[in-house]
Design a protein around this motif. Structure first.
Motif, mmCIF file in Angstrom:
data_model
loop_
_atom_site.group_PDB
_atom_site.id
_atom_site.type_symbol
_atom_site.label_atom_id
_atom_site.label_comp_id
_atom_site.label_asym_id
_atom_site.label_seq_id
_atom_site.Cartn_x
_atom_site.Cartn_y
_atom_site.Cartn_z
ATOM 1 N N UNK A 1 0.832 -1.206 0.000
ATOM 2 C CA UNK A 1 0.000 0.000 0.000
ATOM 3 C C UNK A 1 0.865 1.254 0.000
ATOM 4 N N UNK A 2 1.887 1.283 0.846
ATOM 5 C CA UNK A 2 2.764 2.455 0.919
ATOM 6 C C UNK A 2 3.407 2.739 -0.439
ATOM 7 N N UNK A 3 3.881 1.693 -1.085
ATOM 8 C CA UNK A 3 4.539 1.898 -2.371
ATOM 9 C C UNK A 3 3.549 2.391 -3.419
ATOM 10 N N UNK A 4 2.350 1.832 -3.405
ATOM 11 C CA UNK A 4 1.311 2.271 -4.337
ATOM 12 C C UNK A 4 1.000 3.751 -4.133
ATOM 13 N N UNK A 5 0.795 4.151 -2.890
ATOM 14 C CA UNK A 5 0.467 5.545 -2.592
ATOM 15 C C UNK A 5 1.562 6.474 -3.102
#
Length: 297
Positions: free
Chosen positions: A244-248
């Motif tokens: 999720x962090x990387x996507x954001x």
């Protein structure tokens, strides 16, 4: 802690180490609903793998799931039913980056090249990719790949043509960068063992190296992503929160900078475990059954 849509643009590159998982899921949902530039399209059902025939019905089923969230789709082949994908995508109003899959089989390569040209002439291709990581896999000599690129460029002169590979291949092979109308660069901090805290900076560096390899040319990040399950590679750890962090960060950075980026991938694909190990099956935003993985339950 809560998030509002107006705060999202300030979060690119943020340290999320103290953020609760429920808040990450909420922010993921907000950003996903704003829409992505591009998404790599995974057409295979759970029991399928490359070599199996893809049906138009299953393409429609999967396209219906992803179409509200992306402007572009990217495909990897134009045979075994994959040639139907750009036609279906156009029915849904999506733009298409369509790839011919090249390998060691010369006859199969020719089929892919001819199908790519045919689809381009039918008006269902916006960007054409001649090969995917052929040099990385050492499937073809550079000169043979160049001949395929030149052949396609000559046949479809009004459509931008490029080749997809890891960003560093364009740095190491200036003839390939020169031959391409547009550079299609795959940028994966995960596969290079990068810790999630430094992954956005690492991807920025990858992108700029590809830009420097082809001054003045359009550069598109054709693949980037992060798996949620599987084994770690050095400092790269698969997890739900890291994905999720990387996507954001990737989505917000690319939007802020006006960078065209295709997320890898749309759906989890079990067959990829055979070529990428246990992480291979867990790169999708949706699971194998078409359910979003990162939203609040």
């Amino acid at each position: 802690m809560s998030f509002r849509s107006e705060n999202i643009l300030s979060l690119a590159g943020r340290d999320f180490s103290n953020t609760q998982e429920s808040d990450l899921r909420s922010l993921f949902t907000d950003i996903l609903n704003q829409g992505m530039h591009g998404l790599c399209f995974s057409p295979y059902l759970d029991f399928q793998s490359p070599g199996d025939i893809i049906t138009e019905e299953q393409i429609h089923q999967k396209m219906e799931i992803i179409r509200p969230y992306t402007k572009w789709i990217r495909t990897f082949s134009v045979s075994e039913g994959n040639e139907l994908i750009p036609k279906v995508a156009k029915q849904y109003g999506l733009k298409t980056m369509v790839g011919a899959w090249l390998g060691e089989d010369e006859e199969k390569n020719e089929e892919e090249i001819q199908n790519l040209i045919k689809l381009a002439n039918e008006g269902v291709i916006d960007l054409a990719a001649v090969g995917n990581e052929v040099l990385y896999r050492d499937d073809l000599p550079e000169e043979v790949l160049l001949s395929y690129i030149r052949k396609v460029k000559k046949a479809i002169p009004t459509i931008p043509v490029g080749y997809v590979d890891a960003y560093y291949e364009f740095c190491d092979r200036p003839a390939i960068a020169e031959a391409c109308d547009v550079i299609f660069a795959n940028c994966y901090p995960f596969w290079e063992g990068c810790h999630i805290d430094y992954s956005l900076l690492y991807m920025k560096d990858m992108y700029h190296k590809a830009k420097n390899a082809a001054p003045g040319k359009r550069v598109i990040i054709t693949e980037t992503g992060w798996p949620n399950l599987g084994s770690a590679i050095e400092a790269s750890e698969p997890s739900l929160s890291n994905a999720i962090k990387y996507f954001i960060n990737a989505q917000q950075w690319s939007k802020q900078e006006g960078i065209e980026l295709f997320w890898f991938s749309s759906f989890d694909e079990a067959w990829k475990q055979g070529v990428e190990g246990d992480v291979g099956a867990y790169w999708g935003l949706w699971d194998k059954d078409g359910k979003l993985k990162y939203t609040n339950k």
